[in-house]
Scaffold this active site. Structure first.
Site, PDB file in Angstrom:
ATOM      1  N   GLY A 170       0.784  -1.230   0.000  1.00  0.00           N
ATOM      2  CA  GLY A 170       0.000   0.000   0.000  1.00  0.00           C
ATOM      3  C   GLY A 170       0.811   1.272   0.000  1.00  0.00           C
ATOM      4  CG  ASN A 176       2.421   3.096  -5.697  1.00  0.00           C
ATOM      5  OD1 ASN A 176       2.884   4.093  -6.254  1.00  0.00           O
ATOM      6  ND2 ASN A 176       3.055   1.921  -5.694  1.00  0.00           N
ATOM      7  NE  ARG A 186      -8.291 -14.158 -15.882  1.00  0.00           N
ATOM      8  CZ  ARG A 186      -7.268 -14.128 -15.029  1.00  0.00           C
ATOM      9  NH1 ARG A 186      -7.182 -13.183 -14.129  1.00  0.00           N
ATOM     10  NH2 ARG A 186      -6.301 -15.034 -15.101  1.00  0.00           N
ATOM     11  CG  MET A 244      -0.166  -8.283  -7.804  1.00  0.00           C
ATOM     12  SD  MET A 244       0.838  -7.129  -8.753  1.00  0.00           S
ATOM     13  CE  MET A 244       2.065  -8.260  -9.418  1.00  0.00           C
ATOM     14  NE  ARG A 245      -6.674 -12.492  -9.555  1.00  0.00           N
ATOM     15  CZ  ARG A 245      -6.198 -13.738  -9.667  1.00  0.00           C
ATOM     16  NH1 ARG A 245      -5.080 -14.070  -9.051  1.00  0.00           N
ATOM     17  NH2 ARG A 245      -6.823 -14.631 -10.393  1.00  0.00           N
ATOM     18  CG  HIS A 278       4.247  -2.710 -15.159  1.00  0.00           C
ATOM     19  ND1 HIS A 278       3.811  -3.949 -14.708  1.00  0.00           N
ATOM     20  CD2 HIS A 278       5.389  -2.936 -15.842  1.00  0.00           C
ATOM     21  CE1 HIS A 278       4.658  -4.875 -15.115  1.00  0.00           C
ATOM     22  NE2 HIS A 278       5.617  -4.286 -15.808  1.00  0.00           N
TER      23      HIS A 278
HETATM   24  C1  GAR Z   1       4.151  -1.412  -7.144  1.00  0.00           C
HETATM   25  O1  GAR Z   1       5.533  -1.369  -7.243  1.00  0.00           O
HETATM   26  C2  GAR Z   1       3.513  -1.576  -8.518  1.00  0.00           C
HETATM   27  O2  GAR Z   1       4.277  -1.020  -9.526  1.00  0.00           O
HETATM   28  C3  GAR Z   1       3.442  -3.077  -8.631  1.00  0.00           C
HETATM   29  O3  GAR Z   1       3.096  -3.524  -7.341  1.00  0.00           O
HETATM   30  C4  GAR Z   1       3.710  -2.672  -6.394  1.00  0.00           C
HETATM   31  C5  GAR Z   1       2.727  -2.360  -5.277  1.00  0.00           C
HETATM   32  O4  GAR Z   1       3.382  -1.699  -4.246  1.00  0.00           O
HETATM   33  N1  GAR Z   1       2.473  -3.461  -9.594  1.00  0.00           N
HETATM   34  C6  GAR Z   1       2.637  -4.460 -10.463  1.00  0.00           C
HETATM   35  O5  GAR Z   1       3.621  -5.145 -10.500  1.00  0.00           O
HETATM   36  C7  GAR Z   1       1.465  -4.650 -11.420  1.00  0.00           C
HETATM   37  N2  GAR Z   1       1.814  -5.578 -12.448  1.00  0.00           N
HETATM   38  P1  GAR Z   1       2.595  -0.970  -3.081  1.00  0.00           P
HETATM   39  O6  GAR Z   1       1.610  -1.975  -2.523  1.00  0.00           O
HETATM   40  O7  GAR Z   1       3.632  -0.611  -2.080  1.00  0.00           O
HETATM   41  O8  GAR Z   1       1.893   0.230  -3.649  1.00  0.00           O
END
Ligand code: GAR
Length: 193
Positions: free
Chosen positions: A11, A13, A64, A89-90, A108
């Site tokens: 979390g 982001n 889905r 991640m889905r 990403h």
């Molecule tokens: C982030 O680094 C995002 O770029 C990645 O998951 C992480 C979540 O971090 N997303 C992917 O890989 C999507 N394919 P967070 O939970 O600390 O925000």
């Protein structure tokens, strides 16, 4: 902008977006956090910011499309109109994408179109690339495709591990995601004029 954040990681982001809103840098509210992994750390982050959370565990849905329908209902029930994927991640389907045209965003951890899919940081290291980074883009049907809104580059250091590289990529993610959301909101306002 009324945001629904889809997340299932730690979390960071979500926190970056919430902090940008609190600083007045992003004119938005986070209406709900939807998560699919019961153990996700994002739940504590959301609670810290007083944001409602809804668990939609993908294992309990037949398809889905069924999960996406539940996401749409949850987003609408919380009066949100943007879907912000932050560690979701889905794979999503046309059901979700068509419900919120040009209002589903993803972040990403690579410079797309390089290294789409899972383990993007490991992919960049394995390829021996000297620069990687992160990308915010509109979500389309093909995973990690869709028009790019913003990117940031991150140098790969000789002694980088997946963890050290990911940590530096995340510093950049936290800068560009709130800014890219604001840009997307502005673009939609302009298009509507
Ligand atoms: C982030 O680094 C995002 O770029 C990645 O998951 C992480 C979540 O971090 N997303 C992917 O890989 C999507 N394919 P967070 O939970 O600390 O925000």
């Amino acid at each position: 902008m009324r945001l629904a954040v889809l997340a299932s990681g730690k979390g960071s982001n979500l926190a970056a977006i919430a902090n940008a809103i609190a600083r007045g840098e992003l004119n938005a509210t986070i209406q709900v956090v939807i998560y699919n992994n019961p153990a996700a750390g994002v739940v504590q982050k959301a609670e810290h910011y007083g944001i409602p959370t809804v668990l939609l565990n993908h294992r309990t849905f037949a398809s889905r499309e069924a999960l996406d329908t539940a996401i749409i209902e949850t987003v609408q029930a919380h009066q949100a109109d943007w879907v912000i994927m932050a560690g979701w991640m889905r794979r999503v389907t046309a059901v979700l994408i068509d419900a919120f045209p040009r209002r589903v965003l993803n972040i990403h951890p690579s410079l797309l179109p390089s290294f789409p899919g899972v383990r993007a940081v490991e992919q960049a290291l394995a390829a021996g690339t000297k620069i990687t980074g992160c990308t915010v883009h509109y979500v389309e049907l093909v995973v990690d495709s869709g028009p790019i809104i913003m990117q940031a580059a991150v140098p790969v250091l000789a002694d980088d591990t997946p963890a050290t590289l990911q940590a530096r990529i995340q510093v950049q993610e936290h800068q560009i995601y709130p800014a890219a959301i604001a840009l997307a909101g502005q673009a939609q306002l302009t298009a509507a004029e």
